[in-house]
Scaffold this motif. Sequence first.
Motif, short mmCIF file in Angstrom:
data_model
loop_
_atom_site.label_atom_id
_atom_site.label_comp_id
_atom_site.label_asym_id
_atom_site.label_seq_id
_atom_site.Cartn_x
_atom_site.Cartn_y
_atom_site.Cartn_z
N LYS A 20 41.08 49.53 31.64
CA LYS A 20 39.64 48.90 31.81
C LYS A 20 38.76 49.88 32.13
O LYS A 20 39.18 50.75 33.27
CB LYS A 20 39.76 47.73 32.85
CG LYS A 20 38.41 46.96 32.70
CD LYS A 20 38.70 45.75 33.87
CE LYS A 20 36.99 45.05 33.77
NZ LYS A 20 37.20 44.17 34.70
N GLU A 33 43.43 48.74 35.87
CA GLU A 33 43.72 47.56 35.26
C GLU A 33 44.05 47.86 33.77
O GLU A 33 43.52 48.14 32.98
CB GLU A 33 42.25 46.61 35.07
CG GLU A 33 42.09 46.09 36.47
CD GLU A 33 40.81 45.20 36.54
OE1 GLU A 33 40.57 44.31 35.58
OE2 GLU A 33 40.00 45.40 37.57
N SER A 70 45.92 46.71 30.06
CA SER A 70 46.18 45.65 29.39
C SER A 70 47.34 46.40 28.28
O SER A 70 47.01 47.45 27.72
CB SER A 70 44.87 45.04 28.46
OG SER A 70 44.08 44.86 29.28
#
Lengths: 551, 237
Positions: free
Chosen positions: B59, B77, B79
């Motif tokens: 992120k 963060e 993903s």
Amino acid sequence: MTLEELDQIAESTRAEYAKYDHEINVCMGTGCLSQHSDQVKDALAKAVAAQGKNAFVRRTGCMGLCAAGPLVLVDPEEVLYQNCTPANAEAIAKSLGGEPVKELQCDLREHFDQQVHVVLENSGHIDPEKIDDYIARDGYQALVKVLTEMTPNDVIQQITASGLRGRGGGGYPTGLKWGTVAKASGDLKYVICNGDEGDPGAFMDRSVLESDPQRVLEGMSIAAYAVGASKGFVYVRAEYPLAVARLTNCLRDARRRGLLGNNICNTPFAFDVEIRLGAGAFVCGEETALIASIEGKRGQPKPRPPYPAVSGLWGRPTLINNVETFANIAPIIRKGGSWFAAMGSERSKGTKVFALTGKIKNTGLVEVPMGISLRKIIEGIGGGVPDGHTFKAVQTGGPSGGCLPAEMLDLGVSYDALLKVGAMMGSGGMIVMDDTSCMVNVARFFMEFCMTESCGKCIPCRAGTAQMHTLLTRFCEGSGTMEDLDLLVELCATVKETSLCGLGMTAPNPVLSTLKYFKHEYIEHIVNKRCPAGVCNIKAPAPQNLQEVSA
Amino acid sequence: MTASVDVKTLVIDEHQVSARAGQTILEVAREHNIDIPTLCHLDGLGDVGACRLCLVEIKGSNKLLPACVATVEEGMEVSTATERLKKHRRTILELLFAERNHICAVCVSNGHCELQALGQSQGLTHVRVPYRNPELPVDASHERFTLDQNRCILCTRCVRVCAEVEGAHIWDVKGRGIDSMVITDLNQPWGESACTRCGKCVQVCPTGALFDKTKVGSDHPKYPDFLPYLNLMREAR
């Protein structure tokens, strides 16, 4: 070596040359040498001696206007002669002190007056194989100043204040990079000069190394002092034999003068440089691949981080900058960072050397302030497209860059502006194309380059460039479909976003930029099976029902 | 016990996880049973970040990072399976399947192949890029093993296991770009090379490129799991 000794050498060299009424500078860069400028020089020396003229014939580096070579510059009159042959020597020698030879004279005030020479300030004026020539033009003043008056931190502050950004293409702020290496802990650090210039149509680094190698070396020494390095490497392509020879010579002279080695300028500072030759791999211009190559390994990039500034050559903190970046250092130190920052555009400071090639009248090397418009470079300095053809596109940044159409000509050249429109500053190659160039074919050419120069380590670049080349070849041969075009766009996205190093990440740029500005040419190839420029050899006959397609 | 263990906390796919400083994103994800597809990575070997299948999104950054070499940072963060990543992974697998001659039906590794398994797990239904169908040699000069270049994906696990673990370094890569090939010694036939016949390269090969001559049909499972134990035992000595 102290400042007084340096001044003494400069004085005596200047006094030596002052004995002559005229100085005849003969360009002996690779371009002019290929036209036998060495014979021109010998003939001139003979003619001058035979006619008893009090003139000095000097070998120099590149004067910039490679298209008109061999070039001869007569000082102090500043008369430039073009396309000289040994047969012209008599006439040139005779003209000394009188009227210049009209038919040889090259009057391109416009070409030279719009340029600002910082990196090229000595090119064409000094003998690249004589260190005293360089010292006579303020050479090594900066190094002595740095070693005797400045702390490493002062040096980095000056470089940061200058706003200098890496000239190899990425445009990373040089001061920031130096600061990172200076802060990295380690008893042994390295400085590497990246001279592995591989972009098709680019020859800035070669010319700088051939014309003024001491300047690059001085920049490296200053960098070494600033970051605390004691060992340097110059990585040059083996395809530049003249640059390598002059660099070798330059290192030997610097050692003899005590400007390289232990206790430079009677200070504890020690620095020595070695030359490493590249073996013809484009990817070795990528810093991690270059480091692997110096280490003697296969020239393949590594994932970053860790960045070379922290863990580079043999795991040590390593500063790696381009030839042109190092060539900018000495003038910045001599004249101050604010002098440099006063030139150029807001976020791109100073000047940039461009290699103008392709369909342009004044092929050669130019140095201009950042922010100048493409039109001024191409139509003004470059003299425009010759033979009555019309301008179609300019390719900047080599295989990593993009093709910009005529509408973009008023764009000011800077790192950010070029990136924004899908091109790239790159190392400074500028290939001009006219209406006889097919943009699909151009994209295919650059893709072929990337395909053959991919190292093969990561899949998107290895197989992706090959697949994109296959698709582009289909278009050029008239067998491509609109589905192929969609697939090409998708492959571009994957290769751009997932490749390991800069080569793969930028390989789709020529395709993406030609698609952005010249999509109608792709459509013409696919739907009407026709090459508008008449370059591609499309064998399939045009279908009966020609479709009207607007791009 | 010293209290100087540097702990980082981060988020991977909405799971709050903690990790030791210096751990890679992949290690931490696997500790927490979050699956990130890999191909060139193998526990026990040095990572090269070449297959690009383990790319993850961070992120605040547009750049995709290879989870096998990117280390964790505080507050990251991550993903691991966005639509963008899935699409790229499928395209990369397509490129692999089309690069050489991967014909599962006649492959010794059919059913035990990591490339095949990845194709299935990543939902690869068809290959859109043109098959290249190169003509590549098969080296059967070794008394025990065979090298079939047609099935090689150039993950360089064989190169690494031979250099890093066996210490023989008979494998390497020649050529560049699409013409890259794994070779033994200085491109000598495998049977005439300095091979120690340990067979580690065969066990770590993810496809049927390296296989045991005595195996027939598709009866060729591979067992690369010995590597971490081997390394552990060596460290203990």
